[in-house]
Each structure stands twice: as structure tokens, then as C-alpha cells.
Scaffold this active site. Structure first.
Site, PDB file in Angstrom:
ATOM      1  N   LEU A 331       0.839  -1.200   0.000  1.00  0.00           N
ATOM      2  CA  LEU A 331       0.000   0.000   0.000  1.00  0.00           C
ATOM      3  C   LEU A 331       0.872   1.247   0.000  1.00  0.00           C
ATOM      4  CD1 LEU A 331      -2.866  -0.654   2.565  1.00  0.00           C
ATOM      5  CD2 LEU A 331      -2.605  -1.481   0.225  1.00  0.00           C
ATOM      6  N   GLY A 376       1.330  -5.518   0.804  1.00  0.00           N
ATOM      7  CA  GLY A 376       0.428  -5.505  -0.348  1.00  0.00           C
ATOM      8  C   GLY A 376       1.093  -6.063  -1.599  1.00  0.00           C
ATOM      9  N   ASN A 400       3.898  -8.125   6.456  1.00  0.00           N
ATOM     10  CA  ASN A 400       4.556  -7.576   7.647  1.00  0.00           C
ATOM     11  C   ASN A 400       3.709  -6.531   8.358  1.00  0.00           C
ATOM     12  OD1 ASN A 400       4.718  -5.802   5.521  1.00  0.00           O
ATOM     13  ND2 ASN A 400       6.643  -4.898   6.195  1.00  0.00           N
ATOM     14  N   GLU A 401       2.396  -6.580   8.135  1.00  0.00           N
ATOM     15  CA  GLU A 401       1.522  -5.533   8.657  1.00  0.00           C
ATOM     16  C   GLU A 401       1.695  -5.300  10.153  1.00  0.00           C
ATOM     17  OE1 GLU A 401       0.786  -7.419   6.269  1.00  0.00           O
ATOM     18  OE2 GLU A 401      -0.286  -6.274   4.753  1.00  0.00           O
TER      19      GLU A 401
HETATM   20  C1  LIG Z   1      -9.920  -5.433  14.943  1.00  0.00           C
HETATM   21  C2  LIG Z   1     -10.463  -4.903  13.656  1.00  0.00           C
HETATM   22  C3  LIG Z   1      -9.432  -4.812  12.650  1.00  0.00           C
HETATM   23  C4  LIG Z   1      -9.965  -4.344  11.400  1.00  0.00           C
HETATM   24  C5  LIG Z   1      -8.882  -4.390  10.359  1.00  0.00           C
HETATM   25  C6  LIG Z   1      -9.163  -3.427   9.317  1.00  0.00           C
HETATM   26  C7  LIG Z   1      -8.160  -3.458   8.261  1.00  0.00           C
HETATM   27  C8  LIG Z   1      -6.898  -2.741   8.581  1.00  0.00           C
HETATM   28  C9  LIG Z   1      -6.224  -2.491   7.361  1.00  0.00           C
HETATM   29  C10 LIG Z   1      -4.801  -2.226   7.497  1.00  0.00           C
HETATM   30  C11 LIG Z   1      -4.178  -2.251   6.154  1.00  0.00           C
HETATM   31  C12 LIG Z   1      -3.615  -3.547   5.903  1.00  0.00           C
HETATM   32  C13 LIG Z   1      -2.890  -3.673   4.624  1.00  0.00           C
HETATM   33  C14 LIG Z   1      -1.638  -3.374   4.561  1.00  0.00           C
HETATM   34  C15 LIG Z   1      -0.905  -3.760   3.386  1.00  0.00           C
HETATM   35  C16 LIG Z   1       0.311  -2.915   3.101  1.00  0.00           C
HETATM   36  O1  LIG Z   1       0.781  -3.014   2.016  1.00  0.00           O
HETATM   37  S1  LIG Z   1       0.953  -1.838   4.214  1.00  0.00           S
HETATM   38  C17 LIG Z   1       2.437  -1.214   3.446  1.00  0.00           C
HETATM   39  C18 LIG Z   1       3.569  -1.980   3.959  1.00  0.00           C
HETATM   40  N1  LIG Z   1       4.758  -1.727   3.176  1.00  0.00           N
HETATM   41  C19 LIG Z   1       5.960  -1.773   3.713  1.00  0.00           C
HETATM   42  O2  LIG Z   1       6.117  -1.995   4.872  1.00  0.00           O
HETATM   43  C20 LIG Z   1       7.102  -1.535   2.784  1.00  0.00           C
HETATM   44  C21 LIG Z   1       7.952  -0.448   3.289  1.00  0.00           C
HETATM   45  N2  LIG Z   1       9.058  -0.180   2.389  1.00  0.00           N
HETATM   46  C22 LIG Z   1      10.193  -0.870   2.448  1.00  0.00           C
HETATM   47  O3  LIG Z   1      10.377  -1.774   3.215  1.00  0.00           O
HETATM   48  C23 LIG Z   1      11.270  -0.449   1.503  1.00  0.00           C
HETATM   49  O4  LIG Z   1      10.955   0.814   1.011  1.00  0.00           O
HETATM   50  C24 LIG Z   1      11.469  -1.386   0.324  1.00  0.00           C
HETATM   51  C25 LIG Z   1      12.090  -2.690   0.822  1.00  0.00           C
HETATM   52  C26 LIG Z   1      10.172  -1.675  -0.377  1.00  0.00           C
HETATM   53  C27 LIG Z   1      12.452  -0.748  -0.678  1.00  0.00           C
HETATM   54  O5  LIG Z   1      13.616  -0.386  -0.046  1.00  0.00           O
HETATM   55  P1  LIG Z   1      14.587   0.679  -0.712  1.00  0.00           P
HETATM   56  O6  LIG Z   1      14.812   0.341  -2.115  1.00  0.00           O
HETATM   57  O7  LIG Z   1      15.773   0.805   0.166  1.00  0.00           O
HETATM   58  O8  LIG Z   1      13.741   2.025  -0.728  1.00  0.00           O
HETATM   59  P2  LIG Z   1      13.541   3.021   0.478  1.00  0.00           P
HETATM   60  O9  LIG Z   1      14.732   3.909   0.532  1.00  0.00           O
HETATM   61  O10 LIG Z   1      13.194   2.307   1.712  1.00  0.00           O
HETATM   62  O11 LIG Z   1      12.261   3.842   0.006  1.00  0.00           O
HETATM   63  C28 LIG Z   1      12.332   4.780  -1.052  1.00  0.00           C
HETATM   64  C29 LIG Z   1      11.214   5.768  -0.890  1.00  0.00           C
HETATM   65  O12 LIG Z   1       9.966   5.087  -0.989  1.00  0.00           O
HETATM   66  C30 LIG Z   1       9.183   5.381   0.166  1.00  0.00           C
HETATM   67  N3  LIG Z   1       8.339   4.236   0.456  1.00  0.00           N
HETATM   68  C31 LIG Z   1       8.732   2.998   0.706  1.00  0.00           C
HETATM   69  N4  LIG Z   1       7.682   2.208   0.918  1.00  0.00           N
HETATM   70  C32 LIG Z   1       6.600   2.963   0.809  1.00  0.00           C
HETATM   71  C33 LIG Z   1       5.205   2.705   0.937  1.00  0.00           C
HETATM   72  N5  LIG Z   1       4.710   1.493   1.211  1.00  0.00           N
HETATM   73  N6  LIG Z   1       4.355   3.722   0.737  1.00  0.00           N
HETATM   74  C34 LIG Z   1       4.806   4.940   0.457  1.00  0.00           C
HETATM   75  N7  LIG Z   1       6.126   5.258   0.343  1.00  0.00           N
HETATM   76  C35 LIG Z   1       7.006   4.272   0.505  1.00  0.00           C
HETATM   77  C36 LIG Z   1      10.202   5.660   1.220  1.00  0.00           C
HETATM   78  O13 LIG Z   1       9.634   6.396   2.224  1.00  0.00           O
HETATM   79  C37 LIG Z   1      11.220   6.438   0.447  1.00  0.00           C
HETATM   80  O14 LIG Z   1      10.668   7.730   0.275  1.00  0.00           O
HETATM   81  P3  LIG Z   1      11.603   9.031   0.092  1.00  0.00           P
HETATM   82  O15 LIG Z   1      12.261   8.835  -1.241  1.00  0.00           O
HETATM   83  O16 LIG Z   1      12.567   9.023   1.221  1.00  0.00           O
HETATM   84  O17 LIG Z   1      10.664  10.161   0.148  1.00  0.00           O
END
Ligand SMILES: CCCCCCCCCCCC/C=C/CC(=O)SCCNC(=O)CCNC(=O)[C@H](O)C(C)(C)COP(=O)(O)OP(=O)(O)OC[C@H]1O[C@@H](n2cnc3c(N)ncnc32)[C@H](O)[C@@H]1OP(=O)(O)O
Length: 525
Positions: A331, A376, A400-401
Site C-alpha cells: 500500500l 500488499g 509484515n503488517e
Molecule cells: C480489529 C479490527 C481490525 C480491522 C482491520 C481493518 C483493516 C486494517 C487495514 C490495514 C491495512 C492492511 C494492509 C496493509 C498492506 C500494506 O501493504 S501496508 C504497506 C507496507 N509496506 C511496507 O512496509 C514496505 C515499506 N518499504 C520498504 O520496506 C522499503 O521501502 C522497500 C524494501 C520496499 C524498498 O527499499 P529501498 O529500495 O531501500 O527504498 P527506500 O529507501 O526504503 O524507500 C524509497 C522511498 O519510498 C518510500 N516508500 C517505501 N515504501 C513505501 C510505501 N509502502 N508507501 C509509500 N512510500 C514508501 C520511502 O519512504 C522512500 O521515500 P523518500 O524517497 O525518502 O521520500
């Protein structure tokens, strides 16, 4: 996001999926009147006859349309092309044989007496063509005349072949080209090569590694013979010396088929002929820097999927990333961090929609995971039918949520459970585990782990394996396996959206999301 469609013309709408049907179609093929058809060199409207119309009369060949034009035409023509061809095939059968125009090389006749063609050749998909009489001599029969390669090629290259082999679908020239139908088209790469066997006239499509390409080549001994070689390559084909051995070998081994030709070294070793039967789209996610699933990307994906589903010429999609080192970061947290509830709701609905479409897609979806694949991103991959992961310890995959302080909704959990089982999911979800390739393979999250440069080619072989199964049986089975999970979301879609919105809009969750984003940004610094 980038969409690359590779397509290959094949004489029949449905590729034969069993040996029997292959034989039947081969038989039918033999009885076609082998008239020389004059078709534009890059015609998109002759999906079948193109195979038999490499050789064109002098002065009759239309100039190839500019590469940008072909995709557009194709887009317009694809669904009706086979219908058009069928009617032209009917017309052909009854048509009188035209006199050969001077300079045209249409028939390849040897002086050897004709022999009845045996009715039950042994075909070996992907392997060397073997038929009764194979390996003894080059002969001619009515059908052989339709194949511009046949005898001359064998004579030129010293390849011994059986006439039946020449009729084999995969011994015919195949066409493969890539284009970006919905966006832009890359100009053909300037690749030229000449040697005593073949000169490469033009390379259509990109030269980027792992792209699809089409080579138009000229066989020297047939001045008017144009051959189109299609290929799928993990190598850079922009280097002429690498193109040519490939092209030459392809020519030389044409009697054994492209699969054999491609396995001669320069091309990947693939059971390509299966893949070539229909069109396969390659979708490359391109939302730098990390392919986060922004609302725009989600929408694009949904629209593209729908288009491909509706276009009955497609049977499969390979999903991969255009961003280095990342398949998909999940996401886009900026879409749910500091946004109003309405936006969060719209965003989550788009996410649901994409998952539903992918999970229940009638097409074969293969994920070629060439980078990190958390959260995601992992769900996108799990919605595919098959996953090939690059062997790089940095490319971890999983949900990894919990580490972000958020909870995977039930349908993400269900998808996980359906893939790796209950106990493994329970553990992995609670711990927010991100698996390195070897562990991902062990737990069953991915189907293959291969060296990075082989991800695309392995995805293609996997695709070939899945496409070998009759569509209707595979689709119904897929539906049977997945429908209950999808129905569960369909029944509770609104409630799920409300849950999501109220959950992510909580102050505490917003704070932890913000902190997480901050951490990601700082980590970079
Ligand atoms: C009891 C009732 C409960 C009811 C439940 C209701 C439902 C709840 C819903 C909750 C939602 C559930 C669903 C979730 C699914 C998801 O997908 S959550 C997102 C999780 N994603 C991550 O954790 C990934 C994070 N990112 C990374 O680990 C790394 O960026 C990478 C391994 C993908 C890449 O690494 P690298 O190449 O070193 O890049 P970075 O330098 O880390 O990042 C560059 C740049 O991108 C930005 N960024 C990274 N990930 C994201 C992201 N997911 N979204 C937006 N932006 C992202 C990062 O900040 C850097 O930005 P800048 O360039 O510094 O500005």
C-alpha cells in the site's frame, strides 16, 4: 505502469493442447492450398496465413508499416482477425492456383518423388522433430511447398530433416513482437547483421533485457524470402554478434522448431511453442521509487486487467516490476496517512477491486518477482497463479503488517492461508515475517527461486506450463478453489471498507503510520 504485449500469430485460434488435436490441426493444415499470399510484411490481419506467406512475389510486398502503427492496428484487429482469416482460408481452398510470379520463391520442390505422408508422426513438443523418415533425406510433398524454410534451408545448413517436420506448427516461422498498446511504442533498435546465412533486416521492439522482440531477417539463398524470427530473450539483443548466432541457429534448426532453436544457447531454453500459441501480456509495474500501490496505480491495474480479460486473444499475464530492486512495496502509505476518510474509503475499494480481479482472473497470472515484495506487494503476488522469485536475500516477501502496527484484513489473511496453510500463516502473520527467497520457497510462498537474470525466462516457462492446460478446465478449477474466499469479501465488502477506514483513521494508527514512513525516509538518508 507499463504494459507490454507480446504476441505471436498462430494459424489457429486455440492452440492445440493435446497431441491429438495437434495432429488434427496439422492434417488440416496440410490440405490448405499453398498459394502464395501477398500480405504486408507486418500485417496484423493475417494471424493464420502469415505463417505461410513469408515468401512474396517481387514488387508485391507492401512496405512494413511503421512500428508505431502496427500495435494500433493490432489492437483494433485482434478479436476479428481470426474470423477474417477463417473466411480467407475458405476462399483460398477453392481458389485456382496462381502462376508463380517471376522472382518469387514460393515453392520449394525437390526432385525426389513424392511419397504419401505418414499419418501418425511422433511429435515431441519442444524437442527435435521426429517423424517417420526423419533424418534420411529432404523430401517434398504438397504441404512442404508452403514452408519457405523447408528444403532450401536444410540444404543450405546441412540439416537433415523430415518433410513432416516442415509442416509442424513450430517449424513454421513464428512472429513475436512486443509493443506497448496502451501507452507508447519504442522505436525499433538499430541492429544490423549480415553473414552468409542470414541478414537481420530489422529488429522490432526494445532491446532492453528480457523484452520481447521480433527480428525480420532475410535468408540469402531466397532473395525474396523474408523470415521473421520472434524471440524472448533474457539477453541483450542489441549486440549484433549475439543476435546473429541466435538467428542463424534458429534458421538452421528450424526443422526442430523454435523451442529447439532457442535452446541452442543464445535464447533461453523454453518450451516456447506453447507460449507462442496465444498472446501473453507482460505487465510491468512502474511507479518509482518502490511501486507503492497508489490509487492511480491500482486504478491502472484494474483497467488493464479488465481490458486484457475482455480481449479474448490473451491467455496469460506476466506481472513484473520495472523498478530496480523492488517488486511492489505494498500500500502507498501516503494514500492513507493524513488523508480524509472518504479518500481512504475510495483507496481501499480500489485495493479490494484489484484483489478480486486478480484472484479470480480467468487469465493465467504469473508473478515474476524481481525485487522486494512486502505486504500488499505480497498480496499482489499471491493473487497470481504462480510466483517466481529472484534469488537475492534482499528480496524478501511476506505480510509484515503487524510490524507497522496494523492488521491484515481477513481476505489478506485468507489468501495467505490458502497459499501456505494455517499454521505457517498464523506464525508468519503474527510475527510480520518477511521471508528471504530460500525460506519463501520452503514455506510455499513462491513456486520457484531462480537467479535474478532468469526470472523472466522462468516466468515464461511457467506460463507455458500453465497454458498447456485447456483454458476452460483450468479456469473452472481455479474458480472452484478460490471462489469461496472471494465471495467472503464480496459479501462483506462495505463492512470491510468501513473497518479499514475507521481503523486507519484512528489517531494512534495515523501516528504509527507517520512514524513508520518517517523511519523509511530516514533509513534512506
Ligand atoms: C480489529 C479490527 C481490525 C480491522 C482491520 C481493518 C483493516 C486494517 C487495514 C490495514 C491495512 C492492511 C494492509 C496493509 C498492506 C500494506 O501493504 S501496508 C504497506 C507496507 N509496506 C511496507 O512496509 C514496505 C515499506 N518499504 C520498504 O520496506 C522499503 O521501502 C522497500 C524494501 C520496499 C524498498 O527499499 P529501498 O529500495 O531501500 O527504498 P527506500 O529507501 O526504503 O524507500 C524509497 C522511498 O519510498 C518510500 N516508500 C517505501 N515504501 C513505501 C510505501 N509502502 N508507501 C509509500 N512510500 C514508501 C520511502 O519512504 C522512500 O521515500 P523518500 O524517497 O525518502 O521520500
Amino acid at each position: 505502469m507499463d504494459l507490454i504485449h507480446c504476441c505471436v500469430r498462430w494459424p489457429w485460434k486455440n492452440f492445440p493442447t493435446s497431441k491429438t488435436s495437434l495432429f488434427q490441426k496439422e492434417e488440416r493444415l496440410r490440405h490448405y492450398n499453398p498459394l502464395p499470399l501477398t500480405v504486408p510484411a507486418f500485417s496484423n490481419r493475417m494471424p493464420a496465413q502469415c505463417v505461410f506467406s513469408r515468401i512474396e512475389g517481387k514488387g508485391k510486398r507492401s512496405p512494413p508499416p511503421p512500428p508505431g502503427g502496427a500495435p494500433a492496428k493490432l489492437a483494433a484487429a485482434s478479436p476479428v482477425a481470426s474470423r477474417k482469416w477463417r473466411s480467407s482460408a475458405h476462399a483460398l481452398r477453392g481458389a485456382p492456383r496462381r502462376a508463380q510470379t517471376p522472382g518469387s520463391v514460393t515453392y520449394v520442390q525437390s526432385n525426389l518423388p513424392r511419397r504419401p505422408v505418414p499419418r501418425s508422426p511422433r511429435l515431441r513438443p519442444g524437442g527435435a522433430a521426429r517423424a517417420p523418415g526423419a533424418g534420411r533425406t529432404a523430401r517434398s510433398h504438397p504441404g512442404a511447398a508452403t514452408c519457405p524454410f523447408s528444403a532450401k534451408m536444410a540444404l543450405a545448413s546441412g540439416v537433415r530433416f523430415a518433410p513432416r517436420a516442415l509442416l509442424r506448427p513450430w517449424s513454421s516461422p513464428v512472429e513475436l513482437f512486443h509493443h506497448d498498446r496502451y501507452r507508447h511504442h519504442e522505436p525499433p533498435a538499430p541492429v544490423h547483421y549480415e553473414d552468409k546465412h542470414v541478414s537481420v533486416v530489422k529488429v522490432w521492439g526494445g532491446t532492453e533485457p528480457s523484452r520481447y522482440f521480433l527480428i525480420t531477417a532475410r535468408i540469402h539463398k531466397w532473395p525474396s524470402g523474408i523470415l521473421r524470427l520472434g524471440g524472448i530473450n533474457g539477453d541483450d539483443i542489441s549486440e549484433a554478434p549475439r543476435v546473429c548466432p541466435w538467428a542463424r541457429r534458429w534458421v538452421q534448426t528450424a526443422s526442430a522448431g523454435p523451442a529447439a532453436a532457442l535452446s541452442t544457447g543464445a535464447g533461453p531454453s523454453l518450451p516456447l511453442f506453447l507460449l507462442l500459441a496465444e498472446w501473453v501480456a507482460v505487465m510491468k509495474l512502474r511507479n518509482p521509487p518502490v511501486n507503492a500501490l497508489s490509487l492511480e496505480l491500482l486504478t491502472e491495474l484494474v483497467i488493464s486487467l479488465e481490458k486484457l480479460e475482455n480481449d479474448k486473444t490473451f491467455r496469460g499475464i506476466i506481472l513484473t516490476s520495472d523498478c530496480p530492486r523492488v517488486f511492489c512495496a505494498g500500500l502507498d502509505l501516503t494514500e492513507i496517512c493524513g488523508r480524509n476518510p472518504a479518500h481512504c474509503a475510495e483507496y481501499w475499494k480500489a485495493m479490494q477491486e484489484l484483489w478480486l480481479r486478480m484472484y479470480l482472473s480467468s487469465l493465467v497470472l504469473v508473478a515474476a518477482i524481481n525485487g522486494a515484495c512486502p505486504a500488499g506487494g505480497c498480496i499482489i503476488a499471491l493473487s497470481c497463479d504462480c510466483r517466481v522469485l529472484a534469488d537475492n536475500p534482499k528480496y524478501r516477501i511476506g505480510l509484515n503488517e503487524t510490524l507497522l502496527g496494523i492488521i491484515a484484513p481477513f481476505w489478506l489473511k485468507d489468501t495467505y492461508v490458502n497459499t501456505i496453510g494455517h499454521r505457517a500463516s498464523e506464525q508468519a502473520l503474527q510475527l510480520g515475517s518477511l521471508f528471504p527467497p530460500a525460506e519463501a520457497l520452503q514455506v510455499g510462498l513462491v513456486d520457484q527461486v531462480v537467479p535474478e537474470d532468469q526470472v523472466q525466462s522462468t516466468a515464461l516457462s511457467e506460463m507455458a506450463r500453465w497454458l498447456a492446460v485447456p483454458d476452460h478446465a483450468r479456469q473452472l478449477t481455479k474458480n472452484m478453489m478460490r471462489k469461496a474466499t472471494a465471495d467472503r469479501l464480496l459479501r462483506q465488502r462495505d463492512a470491510d471498507t468501513q473497518n479499514f477506514v475507521s481503523f486507519v483513521c484512528r489517531d494512534s494508527i495515523q501516528k504509527s503510520l507517520q512514524a513508520y514512513l518517517e523511519k523509511l525516509r530516514q533509513r534512506k538518508g
